[in-house]
Design a protein around this motif. Structure first.
Motif, PDB file in Angstrom:
ATOM      1  N   ALA A   1       0.842  -1.188   0.000  1.00  0.00           N
ATOM      2  CA  ALA A   1       0.000   0.000   0.000  1.00  0.00           C
ATOM      3  C   ALA A   1       0.880   1.241   0.000  1.00  0.00           C
ATOM      4  N   SER A   2       0.517   2.212  -0.837  1.00  0.00           N
ATOM      5  CA  SER A   2       1.308   3.441  -0.910  1.00  0.00           C
ATOM      6  C   SER A   2       0.585   4.650  -0.346  1.00  0.00           C
ATOM      7  N   GLY A   3      -0.711   4.526  -0.105  1.00  0.00           N
ATOM      8  CA  GLY A   3      -1.478   5.655   0.426  1.00  0.00           C
ATOM      9  C   GLY A   3      -1.354   5.791   1.937  1.00  0.00           C
ATOM     10  N   ASP A   4      -1.637   6.983   2.433  1.00  0.00           N
ATOM     11  CA  ASP A   4      -1.581   7.224   3.872  1.00  0.00           C
ATOM     12  C   ASP A   4      -2.713   6.496   4.594  1.00  0.00           C
ATOM     13  N   SER A   5      -2.478   6.191   5.863  1.00  0.00           N
ATOM     14  CA  SER A   5      -3.479   5.601   6.761  1.00  0.00           C
ATOM     15  C   SER A   5      -4.037   4.282   6.253  1.00  0.00           C
ATOM     16  N   SER A   6      -3.220   3.540   5.528  1.00  0.00           N
ATOM     17  CA  SER A   6      -3.655   2.230   5.048  1.00  0.00           C
ATOM     18  C   SER A   6      -3.522   1.189   6.145  1.00  0.00           C
ATOM     19  N   GLN A   7      -4.298   0.122   6.006  1.00  0.00           N
ATOM     20  CA  GLN A   7      -4.248  -0.981   6.965  1.00  0.00           C
ATOM     21  C   GLN A   7      -4.045  -2.287   6.201  1.00  0.00           C
ATOM     22  N   LEU A   8      -3.027  -3.046   6.609  1.00  0.00           N
ATOM     23  CA  LEU A   8      -2.700  -4.307   5.950  1.00  0.00           C
ATOM     24  C   LEU A   8      -2.692  -5.418   6.990  1.00  0.00           C
ATOM     25  N   ALA A   9      -3.298  -6.545   6.643  1.00  0.00           N
ATOM     26  CA  ALA A   9      -3.338  -7.681   7.564  1.00  0.00           C
ATOM     27  C   ALA A   9      -3.129  -8.971   6.792  1.00  0.00           C
ATOM     28  N   ALA A  10      -2.274  -9.841   7.315  1.00  0.00           N
ATOM     29  CA  ALA A  10      -2.017 -11.133   6.676  1.00  0.00           C
ATOM     30  C   ALA A  10      -1.975 -12.224   7.732  1.00  0.00           C
ATOM     31  N   SER A  11      -2.685 -13.333   7.455  1.00  0.00           N
ATOM     32  CA  SER A  11      -2.696 -14.444   8.403  1.00  0.00           C
ATOM     33  C   SER A  11      -1.997 -15.691   7.859  1.00  0.00           C
ATOM     34  N   GLY A  12      -1.712 -15.700   6.565  1.00  0.00           N
ATOM     35  CA  GLY A  12      -1.040 -16.862   5.982  1.00  0.00           C
ATOM     36  C   GLY A  12       0.455 -16.843   6.221  1.00  0.00           C
ATOM     37  N   HIS A  13       1.067 -18.015   6.132  1.00  0.00           N
ATOM     38  CA  HIS A  13       2.509 -18.117   6.326  1.00  0.00           C
ATOM     39  C   HIS A  13       3.272 -17.463   5.171  1.00  0.00           C
ATOM     40  N   SER A  14       4.487 -16.989   5.476  1.00  0.00           N
ATOM     41  CA  SER A  14       5.430 -16.475   4.473  1.00  0.00           C
ATOM     42  C   SER A  14       4.872 -15.312   3.662  1.00  0.00           C
ATOM     43  N   SER A  15       3.996 -14.525   4.263  1.00  0.00           N
ATOM     44  CA  SER A  15       3.456 -13.356   3.573  1.00  0.00           C
ATOM     45  C   SER A  15       4.424 -12.180   3.678  1.00  0.00           C
ATOM     46  N   GLN A  16       4.286 -11.248   2.725  1.00  0.00           N
ATOM     47  CA  GLN A  16       5.113 -10.052   2.712  1.00  0.00           C
ATOM     48  C   GLN A  16       4.212  -8.833   2.656  1.00  0.00           C
ATOM     49  N   LEU A  17       4.457  -7.866   3.550  1.00  0.00           N
ATOM     50  CA  LEU A  17       3.656  -6.652   3.615  1.00  0.00           C
ATOM     51  C   LEU A  17       4.571  -5.442   3.477  1.00  0.00           C
ATOM     52  N   ALA A  18       4.180  -4.492   2.633  1.00  0.00           N
ATOM     53  CA  ALA A  18       4.972  -3.286   2.440  1.00  0.00           C
ATOM     54  C   ALA A  18       4.059  -2.073   2.404  1.00  0.00           C
ATOM     55  N   ALA A  19       4.464  -1.007   3.088  1.00  0.00           N
ATOM     56  CA  ALA A  19       3.688   0.227   3.101  1.00  0.00           C
ATOM     57  C   ALA A  19       4.626   1.416   2.991  1.00  0.00           C
ATOM     58  N   SER A  20       4.266   2.377   2.125  1.00  0.00           N
ATOM     59  CA  SER A  20       5.083   3.584   1.986  1.00  0.00           C
ATOM     60  C   SER A  20       4.358   4.835   2.449  1.00  0.00           C
ATOM     61  N   GLY A  21       3.050   4.716   2.705  1.00  0.00           N
ATOM     62  CA  GLY A  21       2.279   5.871   3.167  1.00  0.00           C
ATOM     63  C   GLY A  21       2.412   6.096   4.662  1.00  0.00           C
ATOM     64  N   ASP A  22       2.067   7.297   5.096  1.00  0.00           N
ATOM     65  CA  ASP A  22       2.160   7.651   6.514  1.00  0.00           C
ATOM     66  C   ASP A  22       1.013   7.049   7.315  1.00  0.00           C
ATOM     67  N   SER A  23       1.283   6.843   8.610  1.00  0.00           N
ATOM     68  CA  SER A  23       0.273   6.398   9.578  1.00  0.00           C
ATOM     69  C   SER A  23      -0.391   5.083   9.187  1.00  0.00           C
ATOM     70  N   SER A  24       0.372   4.203   8.562  1.00  0.00           N
ATOM     71  CA  SER A  24      -0.175   2.904   8.180  1.00  0.00           C
ATOM     72  C   SER A  24      -0.099   1.930   9.347  1.00  0.00           C
ATOM     73  N   LYS A  25      -0.983   0.928   9.311  1.00  0.00           N
ATOM     74  CA  LYS A  25      -1.001  -0.130  10.320  1.00  0.00           C
ATOM     75  C   LYS A  25      -0.870  -1.476   9.608  1.00  0.00           C
ATOM     76  N   LEU A  26       0.079  -2.286  10.066  1.00  0.00           N
ATOM     77  CA  LEU A  26       0.313  -3.592   9.472  1.00  0.00           C
ATOM     78  C   LEU A  26       0.256  -4.652  10.565  1.00  0.00           C
ATOM     79  N   GLU A  27      -0.550  -5.664  10.352  1.00  0.00           N
ATOM     80  CA  GLU A  27      -0.705  -6.721  11.351  1.00  0.00           C
ATOM     81  C   GLU A  27      -0.484  -8.079  10.707  1.00  0.00           C
TER      82      GLU A  27
END
Length: 282
Positions: A191-217
């Motif tokens: 996700a590149s936008g601000d205040s994005s939320q990313l969540a992954a429950s599967g194994h070997s996942s990759q999460l990337a965020a470039s926007g401000d105030s993002s939440k990754l779980e």
């Protein structure tokens, strides 16, 4: 809500049939590199043209790139790579499994930031008419969901929501306040936008965020998380590798805090931020 979904069509596709094209016109494609702008040890530079002598065969010889930007993530993930838009010419050979092509000549046109890359991916999927496993939305507040394996979802509007349950899915959003969720193994979310939320429950996942105030779980094992945005928070189980950019009071980046949740004092199952060069509980 403006949603466009790629569906089967009787109209001609914009790509030529698979196989070698001896006298192909120039084809615009997208290429991945390592962090030194190398691919398989070969050094590239933006603005330069390269020529290959000999046979051209996808996955074997020649210069390689992908017409669909998201296909690059099969070879270079969103967390540890650089990307560029390129021009392919001369003899061209197409791969059967995805949009990868090999060519005798390649010109590195311009490097793409993550937001640029995601926007290109959205535009490509919307324009493509051939694969019903690809979904794209360009309007605000769109909703995209896929349950099949290896699905690709992309959204450019604000407040979009993307969800995938199949393995090896790829989700990308460029609008602000987007929400991305994947439950399958080996999924990739960006996700590149601000205040994005990313969540992954599967194994070997990759999460990337470039926007401000993002939440990754992250709740899956062996996952990797990275963010270059200001005030990003990450929550993960033990074993997840995390890298967060740290900023001073003037919002100037002063470095990255990197570590592994549950190891060397990095808390697991808590929201973490970058402070003093370390990953600490919020």
């Amino acid at each position: 809500m403006a949603i466009q979904k790629a569906a089967k069509s009787t109209t001609a596709k914009k790509t030529e049939p698979k196989g070698e094209t001896p006298n192909a016109v120039e084809v615009t494609a997208f290429k991945g590199f390592d962090t030194d702008f190398k691919c398989r040890g070969y050094q590239y530079e933006v603005g330069k043209k390269y020529k290959h002598t000999g046979n051209v065969s996808a996955c074997h010889s020649g210069f390689h790139a992908c017409e669909n930007p998201l296909d690059i993530w099969r070879y270079y993930g969103p967390l540890d790579a650089k990307f560029a838009v390129v021009s392919m010419s001369g003899k061209i050979d197409r791969h059967e499994g995805d949009s990868k092509i090999a060519s005798a000549e390649i010109t590195i046109k311009a490097e793409l930031t993550l937001p640029d890359f995601i926007r290109r991916a959205v535009a490509w999927i919307i324009a493509d008419s051939g694969d019903s496993s690809q979904l794209a939305a360009s309007g605000d507040s769109s909703h995209l969901a896929a349950s099949g394996h290896s699905s690709k979802l992309a959204a450019s509007g604000d407040y979009s929501k993307l969800a995938a349950s199949g393995h090896s899915s790829q989700l990308a959003a460029s609008g602000h306040s987007s929400k991305l969720a994947a439950s399958g193994h080996s999924s990739k979310l960006a996700a590149s936008g601000d205040s994005s939320q990313l969540a992954a429950s599967g194994h070997s996942s990759q999460l990337a965020a470039s926007g401000d105030s993002s939440k990754l779980e992250v709740t899956g094992a062996d996952c990797v998380v990275a963010s270059a945005g200001i005030s990003t928070r990450v929550k993960s189980i033990a074993g997840t590798w995390i890298s967060l950019a740290e900023f001073d009071s003037n919002n100037k980046c002063i470095g990255f805090a990197t570590g592994r949740a549950g190891h060397d004092g990095v808390p697991a199952d808590q929201w973490l931020i970058a402070r003093g060069g370390k990953l600490v509980a919020e």
